[in-house]
Design an enzyme around this catalytic site. Structure first.
Site, PDB file in Angstrom:
ATOM      1  N   ASP A 109     -15.726   3.371  77.754  1.00 45.95           N
ATOM      2  CA  ASP A 109     -16.012   4.326  78.997  1.00 45.95           C
ATOM      3  C   ASP A 109     -16.423   3.760  80.244  1.00 45.95           C
ATOM      4  O   ASP A 109     -17.386   3.022  80.298  1.00 45.95           O
ATOM      5  CB  ASP A 109     -17.192   5.254  78.290  1.00 45.95           C
ATOM      6  CG  ASP A 109     -17.269   6.555  78.561  1.00 45.95           C
ATOM      7  OD1 ASP A 109     -16.870   6.847  79.705  1.00 45.95           O
ATOM      8  OD2 ASP A 109     -17.423   7.612  77.793  1.00 45.95           O
ATOM      9  N   ASP A 111     -15.354   8.100  83.305  1.00 47.80           N
ATOM     10  CA  ASP A 111     -15.994   9.230  83.406  1.00 47.80           C
ATOM     11  C   ASP A 111     -16.009   9.998  84.707  1.00 47.80           C
ATOM     12  O   ASP A 111     -15.858   9.389  85.760  1.00 47.80           O
ATOM     13  CB  ASP A 111     -17.556   8.692  83.162  1.00 47.80           C
ATOM     14  CG  ASP A 111     -18.420   9.529  83.060  1.00 47.80           C
ATOM     15  OD1 ASP A 111     -18.433  10.338  82.035  1.00 47.80           O
ATOM     16  OD2 ASP A 111     -19.620   9.742  83.953  1.00 47.80           O
TER      17      ASP A 111
HETATM   18  C1  GLC Z   1     -19.296  13.042  81.610  1.00 47.37           C
HETATM   19  C2  GLC Z   1     -19.701  12.788  80.235  1.00 47.37           C
HETATM   20  C3  GLC Z   1     -21.083  13.325  79.636  1.00 47.37           C
HETATM   21  C4  GLC Z   1     -22.092  12.957  81.106  1.00 47.37           C
HETATM   22  C5  GLC Z   1     -21.531  13.168  82.516  1.00 47.37           C
HETATM   23  C6  GLC Z   1     -22.261  12.476  83.510  1.00 47.37           C
HETATM   24  O1  GLC Z   1     -19.053  14.397  81.788  1.00 47.37           O
HETATM   25  O2  GLC Z   1     -19.023  13.044  79.181  1.00 47.37           O
HETATM   26  O3  GLC Z   1     -21.891  13.151  78.808  1.00 47.37           O
HETATM   27  O4  GLC Z   1     -23.326  13.515  80.934  1.00 47.37           O
HETATM   28  O5  GLC Z   1     -20.100  12.425  82.360  1.00 47.37           O
HETATM   29  O6  GLC Z   1     -22.089  11.033  83.507  1.00 47.37           O
END
Ligand code: GLC
Length: 500
Positions: free
Chosen positions: A112, A203
């Protein structure tokens, strides 16, 4: 249990041939997958110990939600060092061993990449304030809102200025217009590619570049079509995200990653993801995840998404209620058929293969935005902590006594074995999905010589079959019967048929 079961012969070879198109990527939420050292928190050695299970299940890749050093305001999505493994998850060596073991089994590893923001405790925030987005204050320069509610600007007590945060105040947004930010993040990508990583889930891609003039988001004419807090739905989110200049950031990531696949979390209706697909290999189809369990809604979401030409199918993840909780437990098997027969990359969130349901929030809640329910630990066996930990779990499992991998692996008729059969079968299915007209409350599509038929209604429905088609998979034994004009499918059941 499944740890001892042998994967199908040549499965590893078949897996390595599909990347990323057609792959099944299994999402691991590391904190809740498997604890290896008894501290109640999942970790890398724990994940490694479960690779035989994942190999048996037949997945092509694993995506690890953030494993980096983090103060945990957003459980890892607030990164304080993009190159360091969080100590509670393990060491650099644990990471290398996990990657090597996964590769030996033909399983790719996706990390990620949290690049739109950092933790407020990242050293950059103090050492390189120019890496972030600031306003003089005292009033915010615009009406932008954070995804978790409230203004997207917070005061920094040290400088007295306001900084921008698209998520929690502990997650200041990086300024991707700054070439040094781009160079720093390109270095992070190259670092992990060098460590053997096979792909990245990126992300919050749509939040990376905002309007340079910091213009207000105008009032919305229609509510944003994907779920989000009410106050955000009142705005047309065109300046606080999804800038037409996004290419500036995406080109950097693309160049740094080379041919390593990039899968974007673009939290926008699928009609708006095309500019992202110029640089990314795929973007999640949130239209499908958020569609109602209704034949017409699902069909429309699939059609829109397929038209984008580069979606990764997804029906659940660590941010939203699980399939069984959202679409109903009675529909989990049919939803599994849907996810795994659409073709293209499919993302499968840990525990979905067991038909897990959400738990309630922890008391006090761990996640301030209310996402504890879908982050409950994996249920490996029927013991109190579900085999997740020998210690005290950071979040309690939901119902390991009635649902767990051990008992489901031993039961041919389980949801787990249905997932396994589907993952095996999907290797033989090709061709784009083409909807076939069918009775109300059913969703039927052809892919080459396969026909997938899902009955969303409560009662049986009869679906026509092409000449010579036979059932090759049903959601439960006896859920479908051949009748003169096709196949009769029980309510909430699904079949896959094949000609020849
Ligand atoms: C994405 C992730 C989530 C997180 C957000 C901020 O949406 O999946 O879990 O809180 O980004 O990084």
């Amino acid at each position: 249990m499944a740890r001892g079961l042998e994967p199908a012969a040549s499965a590893a070879a078949a897996r390595s041939a599909r990347w990323p198109g057609g792959a099944v990527v299994y999402e691991i939420y590391p904190r809740s997958f498997q604890d290896g050292d008894g501290d109640g928190i999942g970790d890398l050695p724990g994940i490694r110990s479960r690779l035989p299970y994942l190999e048996w299940l037949g997945v092509d890749a694993i995506w690890l939600a953030p494993i980096y050093a983090s103060p945990l305001a957003d459980y890892g999505y607030d990164v304080s060092d993009h190159r360091a493994i969080a100590p509670e998850y393990g060491t650099d060596r644990d990471f290398d061993l996990l990657v090597a073991d996964a590769h030996d089994r033909g399983i790719r590893v996706v990390l990620d990449l949290v690049v739109s923001h950092t933790s407020i405790e990242h050293p950059w925030f103090r050492e390189r304030p120019d890496f972030y987005v600031w306003a003089d204050g005292p009033e915010p320069p615009n009406n932008w809102l954070a995804s978790f509610g409230g203004p997207a600007w917070s005061p920094d007590p040290v400088s007295g200025r306001l900084y921008l945060h698209s998520f929690y105040p502990e997650q200041p947004d990086l300024d991707w217009r700054n070439p040094e930010v781009r160079a720093a993040m390109a270095g992070v990508v190259r670092h992990w590619v060098g460590r053997g990583v096979d792909g990245f889930r990126i992300d919050a891609v749509d939040r990376m570049v905002k309007d340079a003039g910091l213009r207000d988001d105008p009032p919305a004419e229609a509510p944003f079509p994907l779920p989000m807090p009410e106050e955000l739905r009142k705005l047309d989110l065109i300046h606080s995200r999804d800038s037409p200049e996004i290419a500036l950031a995406l080109a950097t990531l693309r160049e740094a990653a080379g041919d390593v696949p990039l899968i974007g979390e673009v939290y926008l209706p699928v009609a708006r993801i095309l500019p992202y697909l110029e640089y990314l290999d795929a973007a999640f189809a949130f239209d499908l995840l958020h569609a109602d369990w209704d034949a017409e809604h699902l069909a429309a979401a699939i059609e829109r998404s397929s038209a984008a030409g580069g979606v990764a199918w997804v029906t659940s993840n660590h941010d939203f209620p699980r399939v069984a909780t959202r679409w109903g437990e009675e529909n989990t098997r049919a939803a599994a058929v849907l996810l795994l027969t659409l073709g293209d990359t499919a993302f499968l969130y840990q525990g979905e293969e067991l038909g897990m349901v959400d738990g309630g929030p922890a008391d006090p809640p761990r996640d301030r935005f209310g996402r504890d329910g879908c982050r409950r630990p994996m249920q490996w066996d029927g013991s109190h902590a579900g085999g997740f930990t020998a210690g005290d779990p950071w979040l309690a499992p939901v119902d390991p006594e009635s649902r767990n991998a051990d008992s489901e692996a031993a039961d041919e008729g389980s949801v787990l074995n249905l997932f396994r059969r589907l993952i095996e079968l999907r290797r033989e299915i090709d061709g784009a999905p083409v909807r076939v007209s069918s009775p109300a409350n059913t969703l039927v599509f052809d892919r080459g010589r396969h026909r997938v038929a899902i009955n969303l209604g409560d009662g049986p429905a009869t679906v026509a079959l092409p000449e010579g088609a036979t059932v090759v998979l049903e959601t439960a034994a006896g859920a479908a019967r051949a009748v003169t004009d096709g196949v009769e499918i029980d309510g909430h059941a699904a079949v896959v048929t094949r000609i020849g």
